[in-house]
Design an enzyme around this catalytic site. Structure first.
Site, PDB file in Angstrom:
ATOM      1  N   ASP A 123      46.082 -41.687  19.436  1.00 48.40           N
ATOM      2  CA  ASP A 123      46.260 -41.771  20.902  1.00 48.40           C
ATOM      3  C   ASP A 123      45.053 -41.346  21.719  1.00 48.40           C
ATOM      4  OD1 ASP A 123      48.454 -38.848  20.696  1.00 48.40           O
ATOM      5  OD2 ASP A 123      46.273 -38.956  20.822  1.00 48.40           O
ATOM      6  N   HIS A 141      43.543 -41.938  10.960  1.00 51.09           N
ATOM      7  CA  HIS A 141      44.264 -43.207  11.080  1.00 51.09           C
ATOM      8  C   HIS A 141      43.732 -44.092  12.192  1.00 51.09           C
ATOM      9  CE1 HIS A 141      47.803 -40.916   9.065  1.00 51.09           C
ATOM     10  NE2 HIS A 141      46.915 -41.329   8.196  1.00 51.09           N
ATOM     11  N   SER A 181      55.249 -33.770  10.653  1.00 48.05           N
ATOM     12  CA  SER A 181      56.408 -33.633   9.756  1.00 48.05           C
ATOM     13  C   SER A 181      55.962 -33.639   8.292  1.00 48.05           C
ATOM     14  CB  SER A 181      57.381 -34.799  10.000  1.00 48.05           C
ATOM     15  OG  SER A 181      56.744 -36.028   9.657  1.00 48.05           O
ATOM     16  N   GLU A 225      60.193 -27.137  14.517  1.00 49.75           N
ATOM     17  CA  GLU A 225      61.200 -26.978  13.456  1.00 49.75           C
ATOM     18  C   GLU A 225      60.507 -26.929  12.098  1.00 49.75           C
ATOM     19  OE1 GLU A 225      63.582 -30.502  13.953  1.00 49.75           O
ATOM     20  OE2 GLU A 225      62.003 -31.807  13.151  1.00 49.75           O
TER      21      GLU A 225
HETATM   22  C1  BV8 Z   1      47.233 -44.879   1.716  1.00 50.33           C
HETATM   23  C2  BV8 Z   1      48.544 -45.337  12.410  1.00 50.33           C
HETATM   24  C3  BV8 Z   1      46.087 -45.400  -0.254  1.00 50.33           C
HETATM   25  C4  BV8 Z   1      49.274 -46.596  12.788  1.00 50.33           C
HETATM   26  C5  BV8 Z   1      49.906 -44.287  10.687  1.00 50.33           C
HETATM   27  C6  BV8 Z   1      53.621 -47.607  -1.186  1.00 50.33           C
HETATM   28  C7  BV8 Z   1      52.581 -48.507  -0.966  1.00 50.33           C
HETATM   29  C8  BV8 Z   1      51.426 -48.156  -0.298  1.00 50.33           C
HETATM   30  C9  BV8 Z   1      51.288 -46.866   0.171  1.00 50.33           C
HETATM   31  C10 BV8 Z   1      52.338 -45.987  -0.048  1.00 50.33           C
HETATM   32  C11 BV8 Z   1      53.489 -46.326  -0.721  1.00 50.33           C
HETATM   33  N1  BV8 Z   1      54.309 -45.234  -0.748  1.00 50.33           N
HETATM   34  C12 BV8 Z   1      53.718 -44.208  -0.099  1.00 50.33           C
HETATM   35  C13 BV8 Z   1      52.527 -44.651   0.305  1.00 50.33           C
HETATM   36  C14 BV8 Z   1      51.560 -43.917   1.029  1.00 50.33           C
HETATM   37  C15 BV8 Z   1      51.806 -44.156   2.503  1.00 50.33           C
HETATM   38  C16 BV8 Z   1      52.832 -43.147   2.963  1.00 50.33           C
HETATM   39  O1  BV8 Z   1      52.533 -41.970   3.042  1.00 50.33           O
HETATM   40  N2  BV8 Z   1      54.067 -43.587   3.227  1.00 50.33           N
HETATM   41  C17 BV8 Z   1      55.079 -42.634   3.622  1.00 50.33           C
HETATM   42  C18 BV8 Z   1      55.930 -43.208   4.751  1.00 50.33           C
HETATM   43  C19 BV8 Z   1      55.891 -42.278   2.394  1.00 50.33           C
HETATM   44  N3  BV8 Z   1      50.532 -43.901   3.123  1.00 50.33           N
HETATM   45  C20 BV8 Z   1      49.686 -44.920   3.348  1.00 50.33           C
HETATM   46  O2  BV8 Z   1      49.959 -46.075   3.181  1.00 50.33           O
HETATM   47  C21 BV8 Z   1      48.310 -44.498   3.814  1.00 50.33           C
HETATM   48  N4  BV8 Z   1      47.318 -45.140   3.014  1.00 50.33           N
HETATM   49  O3  BV8 Z   1      47.988 -44.161   1.113  1.00 50.33           O
HETATM   50  O4  BV8 Z   1      46.182 -45.548   1.116  1.00 50.33           O
HETATM   51  C22 BV8 Z   1      46.885 -46.533  -0.835  1.00 50.33           C
HETATM   52  C23 BV8 Z   1      46.568 -47.831  -0.495  1.00 50.33           C
HETATM   53  C24 BV8 Z   1      47.281 -48.858  -1.075  1.00 50.33           C
HETATM   54  C25 BV8 Z   1      48.302 -48.569  -1.991  1.00 50.33           C
HETATM   55  C26 BV8 Z   1      48.613 -47.241  -2.303  1.00 50.33           C
HETATM   56  C27 BV8 Z   1      47.907 -46.224  -1.720  1.00 50.33           C
HETATM   57  C28 BV8 Z   1      48.088 -44.891   5.262  1.00 50.33           C
HETATM   58  C29 BV8 Z   1      49.069 -44.136   6.146  1.00 50.33           C
HETATM   59  C30 BV8 Z   1      48.672 -44.313   7.602  1.00 50.33           C
HETATM   60  C31 BV8 Z   1      49.774 -45.024   8.350  1.00 50.33           C
HETATM   61  N5  BV8 Z   1      49.407 -45.067   9.771  1.00 50.33           N
HETATM   62  N6  BV8 Z   1      49.519 -44.331  11.971  1.00 50.33           N
HETATM   63  C32 BV8 Z   1      50.075 -46.417  14.053  1.00 50.33           C
HETATM   64  O5  BV8 Z   1      50.352 -45.271  14.471  1.00 50.33           O
HETATM   65  O6  BV8 Z   1      50.426 -47.449  14.629  1.00 50.33           O
HETATM   66  S1  BV8 Z   1      51.083 -43.186  10.208  1.00 50.33           S
HETATM   67  C33 BV8 Z   1      51.739 -42.438  11.580  1.00 50.33           C
HETATM   68  O7  BV8 Z   1      52.918 -41.835  11.126  1.00 50.33           O
HETATM   69  C34 BV8 Z   1      50.927 -41.296  12.127  1.00 50.33           C
HETATM   70  O8  BV8 Z   1      49.569 -41.546  12.107  1.00 50.33           O
HETATM   71  C35 BV8 Z   1      51.320 -40.108  11.271  1.00 50.33           C
HETATM   72  O9  BV8 Z   1      50.516 -40.022  10.131  1.00 50.33           O
HETATM   73  C36 BV8 Z   1      52.697 -40.498  10.856  1.00 50.33           C
HETATM   74  C37 BV8 Z   1      53.703 -39.763  11.689  1.00 50.33           C
HETATM   75  O10 BV8 Z   1      53.723 -38.475  11.223  1.00 50.33           O
HETATM   76  P1  BV8 Z   1      53.638 -37.269  12.254  1.00 50.33           P
HETATM   77  O11 BV8 Z   1      52.373 -37.328  13.000  1.00 50.33           O
HETATM   78  O12 BV8 Z   1      53.932 -36.059  11.473  1.00 50.33           O
HETATM   79  O13 BV8 Z   1      54.789 -37.556  13.313  1.00 50.33           O
HETATM   80  P2  BV8 Z   1      56.364 -37.339  13.125  1.00 50.33           P
HETATM   81  O14 BV8 Z   1      57.038 -37.974  14.279  1.00 50.33           O
HETATM   82  O15 BV8 Z   1      56.766 -37.694  11.738  1.00 50.33           O
HETATM   83  O16 BV8 Z   1      56.546 -35.756  13.231  1.00 50.33           O
HETATM   84  C38 BV8 Z   1      56.269 -35.108  14.475  1.00 50.33           C
HETATM   85  C39 BV8 Z   1      56.364 -33.618  14.187  1.00 50.33           C
HETATM   86  O17 BV8 Z   1      56.028 -32.914  15.373  1.00 50.33           O
HETATM   87  C40 BV8 Z   1      57.754 -33.167  13.791  1.00 50.33           C
HETATM   88  O18 BV8 Z   1      57.655 -32.275  12.706  1.00 50.33           O
HETATM   89  C41 BV8 Z   1      58.261 -32.432  15.041  1.00 50.33           C
HETATM   90  O19 BV8 Z   1      59.123 -31.370  14.693  1.00 50.33           O
HETATM   91  C42 BV8 Z   1      56.984 -31.907  15.610  1.00 50.33           C
HETATM   92  N7  BV8 Z   1      56.973 -31.675  17.057  1.00 50.33           N
HETATM   93  C43 BV8 Z   1      57.562 -32.421  18.027  1.00 50.33           C
HETATM   94  N8  BV8 Z   1      57.263 -31.913  19.233  1.00 50.33           N
HETATM   95  C44 BV8 Z   1      56.443 -30.831  19.018  1.00 50.33           C
HETATM   96  C45 BV8 Z   1      56.259 -30.680  17.629  1.00 50.33           C
HETATM   97  N9  BV8 Z   1      55.509 -29.703  17.089  1.00 50.33           N
HETATM   98  C46 BV8 Z   1      54.902 -28.847  17.950  1.00 50.33           C
HETATM   99  N10 BV8 Z   1      55.021 -28.927  19.294  1.00 50.33           N
HETATM  100  C47 BV8 Z   1      55.780 -29.901  19.858  1.00 50.33           C
HETATM  101  N11 BV8 Z   1      55.907 -29.961  21.191  1.00 50.33           N
END
Ligand code: BV8
Length: 247
Positions: free
Chosen positions: A102, A117, A188, A214
């Site tokens: 962002d 990312h 998270s 959390e």
């Molecule tokens: C990779 C950009 C190597 C785009 C994002 C099968 C095939 C291929 C890959 C995989 C697979 N299985 C798993 C994987 C790996 C995969 C992955 O991890 N999947 C997950 C879902 C299991 N990862 C990938 O693919 C990565 N590349 O591994 O390459 C590879 C290559 C090929 C084959 C194998 C391996 C690439 C991942 C990048 C994806 N792009 N974003 C876009 O945004 O449009 S991900 C996106 O989601 C974000 O960037 C971030 O990373 C993620 C969200 O997570 P958070 O930021 O933590 O947000 P979330 O909402 O979950 O949590 C918010 C937190 O804040 C909460 O805990 C909440 O309590 C807290 N909160 C809220 N308010 C507050 C607060 N805390 C404090 N104060 C507050 N006020």
């Protein structure tokens, strides 16, 4: 709010690394991915945030990113972003790693965040690789084209299944190996490889602190969990640090 151990480390000359996720931008009004109003509640990431989905329906994926660019254009960094930008002026060895696309850390004044990312305010040509920044200009075009080779532009972000930028990974690895304090803030801890970085840093000897509203998958492994909003906790942390740094 902060342990004596953390205060002791902050009084010295620590190497500080901060990893941020969507939570740090929540107080600016950017929806997180898994929260109540989370992006992934309505949309499936596999339908949008991956290259195959883009090739299948570039106009739909662009519609989603244009929507997010418009949302982000109208919001401001919050006190959490500004506190981190201030901290990096106090500590000589300070790394900021972000999962967020962002652009809010840059707008808050952070000098060189490690953007794991990518950045939604930058486009990339899928044909010649050229980067372009005229996001505003392209808002109304359903599938923007490269001004150099007319190839199709994509948002310069990392989608699921895509490798992270090698330079960002290299810098993040260095930060993990060198840090003596590692903060995981507003994430998270579910998306790899970012989710493993706090653990790697701890294995290299860092004192691991988590700031979140959390508990998360990471919480059982941290040395210190500080429950609360990053926009409230980070300004208090900054105030404490400036008070003992000025003595
Ligand atoms: C990779 C950009 C190597 C785009 C994002 C099968 C095939 C291929 C890959 C995989 C697979 N299985 C798993 C994987 C790996 C995969 C992955 O991890 N999947 C997950 C879902 C299991 N990862 C990938 O693919 C990565 N590349 O591994 O390459 C590879 C290559 C090929 C084959 C194998 C391996 C690439 C991942 C990048 C994806 N792009 N974003 C876009 O945004 O449009 S991900 C996106 O989601 C974000 O960037 C971030 O990373 C993620 C969200 O997570 P958070 O930021 O933590 O947000 P979330 O909402 O979950 O949590 C918010 C937190 O804040 C909460 O805990 C909440 O309590 C807290 N909160 C809220 N308010 C507050 C607060 N805390 C404090 N104060 C507050 N006020």
């Amino acid at each position: 709010m902060f342990s004596e151990e953390l205060r002791y480390l902050l009084r010295g000359e620590p190497v500080i690394t901060v990893l941020t996720g969507a939570g740090i931008s929540a107080e600016s009004g950017v929806p997180t991915f898994r929260g109540e109003d989370g992006i992934w509640k309505k949309l499936k990431p596999e339908e949008l945030a991956n290259f195959d989905a883009f090739l299948k329906n570039p106009a739909l994926v662009w519609e989603w990113y244009h929507h997010r660019q418009n949302l982000i254009k109208n919001i401001e960094p919050n006190r959490g972003h500004y506190a981190l930008a201030e901290l990096e002026t106090i500590y000589k060895r300070f790394y900021l790693i972000t999962q967020n696309i962002d652009n809010l850390h840059i707008r808050a004044g952070s000098k060189n965040p490690i953007e794991l990312h990518g950045n939604i305010m930058r486009n990339r040509c899928i044909k010649c690789g050229a980067l372009s920044y005229e996001v505003e200009l392209l808002k109304e075009v359903s599938i923007p084209e490269c001004s150099i080779c007319n190839g199709m532009l994509r948002p310069d972000v990392v989608w699921f299944g895509e490798m992270l930028p090698p330079q960002s990974l290299k810098e993040a690895n260095r930060a993990m190996q060198e840090s003596t304090i590692f903060f995981s803030i507003g994430t998270s801890a579910q998306v790899q490889p970012a989710a493993s970085m706090p653990i790697w840093a701890k294995n290299y000897g860092a004192y691991l602190v988590e700031i979140n509203i959390e508990e998360t998958l990471l919480t059982p492994y941290v040395d210190e969990f500080i429950k609360g909003k990053s926009g409230e906790i980070l300004p208090v942390l900054l105030k404490e640090i400036t008070s003992f740094k000025s003595k």
